[in-house]
Write an enzyme that holds these catalytic residues in place. Structure first.
Site, PDB file in Angstrom:
ATOM      1  N   LEU A 133       0.800  -1.408  -0.098  1.00  0.00           N
ATOM      2  CA  LEU A 133       0.135   0.038   0.142  1.00  0.00           C
ATOM      3  C   LEU A 133       0.969   1.769   0.050  1.00  0.00           C
ATOM      4  O   LEU A 133       0.865   1.801  -0.820  1.00  0.00           O
ATOM      5  CB  LEU A 133      -1.059  -0.199   1.108  1.00  0.00           C
ATOM      6  CG  LEU A 133      -1.819   1.641   1.721  1.00  0.00           C
ATOM      7  CD1 LEU A 133      -2.583   1.611   0.198  1.00  0.00           C
ATOM      8  CD2 LEU A 133      -2.465   1.643   2.844  1.00  0.00           C
ATOM      9  N   GLY A 346      19.989  -1.738  34.068  1.00  0.00           N
ATOM     10  CA  GLY A 346      21.005  -0.821  34.517  1.00  0.00           C
ATOM     11  C   GLY A 346      22.503  -1.068  33.184  1.00  0.00           C
ATOM     12  O   GLY A 346      21.207  -1.061  31.615  1.00  0.00           O
ATOM     13  N   GLY A 347      23.434  -0.643  33.373  1.00  0.00           N
ATOM     14  CA  GLY A 347      24.494  -1.574  32.528  1.00  0.00           C
ATOM     15  C   GLY A 347      24.239  -2.604  30.939  1.00  0.00           C
ATOM     16  O   GLY A 347      24.353  -2.408  29.941  1.00  0.00           O
ATOM     17  N   GLU A 370       1.332  -0.264  10.095  1.00  0.00           N
ATOM     18  CA  GLU A 370      -0.436  -0.144   9.627  1.00  0.00           C
ATOM     19  C   GLU A 370      -0.602   0.985  10.646  1.00  0.00           C
ATOM     20  O   GLU A 370      -2.050   1.131  10.903  1.00  0.00           O
ATOM     21  CB  GLU A 370      -0.707  -0.781  11.183  1.00  0.00           C
ATOM     22  CG  GLU A 370       0.239  -2.619  10.679  1.00  0.00           C
ATOM     23  CD  GLU A 370      -0.868  -3.082   9.305  1.00  0.00           C
ATOM     24  OE1 GLU A 370      -1.669  -2.374   9.068  1.00  0.00           O
ATOM     25  OE2 GLU A 370      -0.284  -4.129   8.811  1.00  0.00           O
TER      26      GLU A 370
END
Length: 390
Positions: A133, A346-347, A370
């Site tokens: 589309l 965290g890290g 969509e």
């Protein structure tokens, strides 16, 4: 990576058949999809063999009629299958949703002859579909598309470019919307185009933030000749065909979003229970517990919203407003929950050693496909307050 099967979501499924189906989906997902998901996404590898397996198992045609090879399952069941697949790997869950979307035109608007000829292979014959589309200059404003189909005897000749096509370049068939008349929505017609049609070519796949295993590419139509027997619906009916498919497709995206969010929450819960700080698991700290509680609540609310919309659809009732609401809420939820999951880790959440960062990158695209979430808000507002004043 979290073993999601250790704490499966408790689901309300309407029949024993649906419960058996779900057991098959979970087993297949954990055995065939989960072990390879992180590696294949990192290497941008599309799991075509998984889609072949899903087709063999009858999972690529779940909401369609048994007469044509479908599973005759209600959307309430089909969407929960999508959620489970997306929680394991979004490339697979969203790919199934796109394939289902690509089958919709023939299933809902095709002639008896078209359904008999094409649907068995599309639903259970190993074929993979795509939906065309959007174009480079017409995304949200889909009615302004420029790809044109011109009648030539018993054929149509298609010229133009489609953009952002999931499975672009690898699909076996494309549901294509092209302009056959004047400007606007009434000049658009739908066609079923074979993936190997002469004159059809794909550009290199887009380099994306996430879902790297799912190819997204432009498609170029250079004098692609399609017989009139592959026109789906009446001439000029294409935009109605597209909108009908998109309402259902938005529910598919909502379900996929909740799957990604659930996977992120599962990962955060396992990590928070294992990670020790100040002599105890970080799951003991109130600030983090409240964050987990909010994540779980948002997921449950999103799941309830998309299932409520699905049940309206299954009952034959209008569901466009609820589909837009579900797509909006569930994808915004996925973005928030995955971001919070990274924060919980965290890290470590910022590294590719844990899947949380992948979930966060994947969640972003669900707010765009969509129909962007800004478009969803427009749709919802029109249902609530009527059309905008001119």
């Amino acid at each position: 990576m979290t073993d999601r099967a250790a704490q499966p979501v408790e689901r309300q499924l309407p029949t024993e058949e649906a419960r058996d189906l779900f057991g098959l989906v979970r087993e297949l997902a954990q055995r065939e999809i989960a072990p390879h998901a992180a590696e294949e996404e990192a290497e941008s590898r599309f799991p075509r063999e998984v889609f072949s397996l899903l087709s063999e198992a009858g999972l690529l045609g779940l909401p369609y009629e048994e007469e044509y090879g479908g599973g005759a399952q209600p959307y309430e069941v089909y969407l929960q299958v999508l959620e489970e697949l997306a929680a394991t790997r979004l490339t697979v869950g969203l790919g199934v949703s796109v394939h289902t979307l690509a089958c919709h035109a023939v299933a809902a608007f095709g002639t008896k002859e078209q359904r008999t000829e094409h649907l068995p292979a599309m639903l259970g014959g190993g074929l993979l579909g795509a939906y065309c589309l959007s174009e480079p200059a017409s995304g949200s404003d889909a009615a302004s598309l420029r790809t044109r189909a011109v009648r030539d005897g018993d054929d149509w000749v298609i010229d133009g470019t489609k953009a952002w096509i999931t499975h672009g370049g690898i699909a076996d068939f494309y549901t294509v919307l092209a302009r056959t008349g004047g400007e606007g929505a009434k000049g658009i017609t739908a066609f079923l185009v074979p993936g190997d049609a002469p004159g059809l070519s794909a550009a290199a796949p887009e380099r994306k933030m996430g879902m790297k295993g799912s190819p997204t590419a432009q498609l170029h139509f250079d004098g692609v000749r399609v017989p009139d027997a592959r026109r789906v619906g009446d001439e000029g009916q294409g935009f109605a065909v597209a909108l009908s498919a998109l309402d259902s497709g938005r529910l598919g995206i909502a379900a996929c979003a909740i799957g990604v969010a659930q996977a992120a929450l599962d990962e955060a819960l396992v990590y928070a229970a294992d990670r020790q700080q100040f002599g105890r698991p970080i799951a003991d700290f109130q600030g983090l517990r409240f964050m987990l509680a909010d994540m779980g609540t948002q997921i449950e609310a999103g799941r309830a919203l998309y299932l409520a919309a699905a049940r309206l659809r299954d009952a034959g009732l209008p569901f466009s407003k609820q589909a837009a609401m579900a797509k909006l809420f569930c994808t915004d939820t996925a973005m928030k929950v995955t971001t919070d999951a990274v924060q919980v880790l965290g890290g470590y959440g910022y590294t590719a050693d844990f899947p949380a960062e992948r979930y966060m990158r994947e969640a972003k695209v669900l707010q765009i496909v969509e129909g962007t979430n800004q478009i969803q808000r427009m749709v919802i507002a029109r249902h609530l307050a009527g059309p905008e004043s001119s």
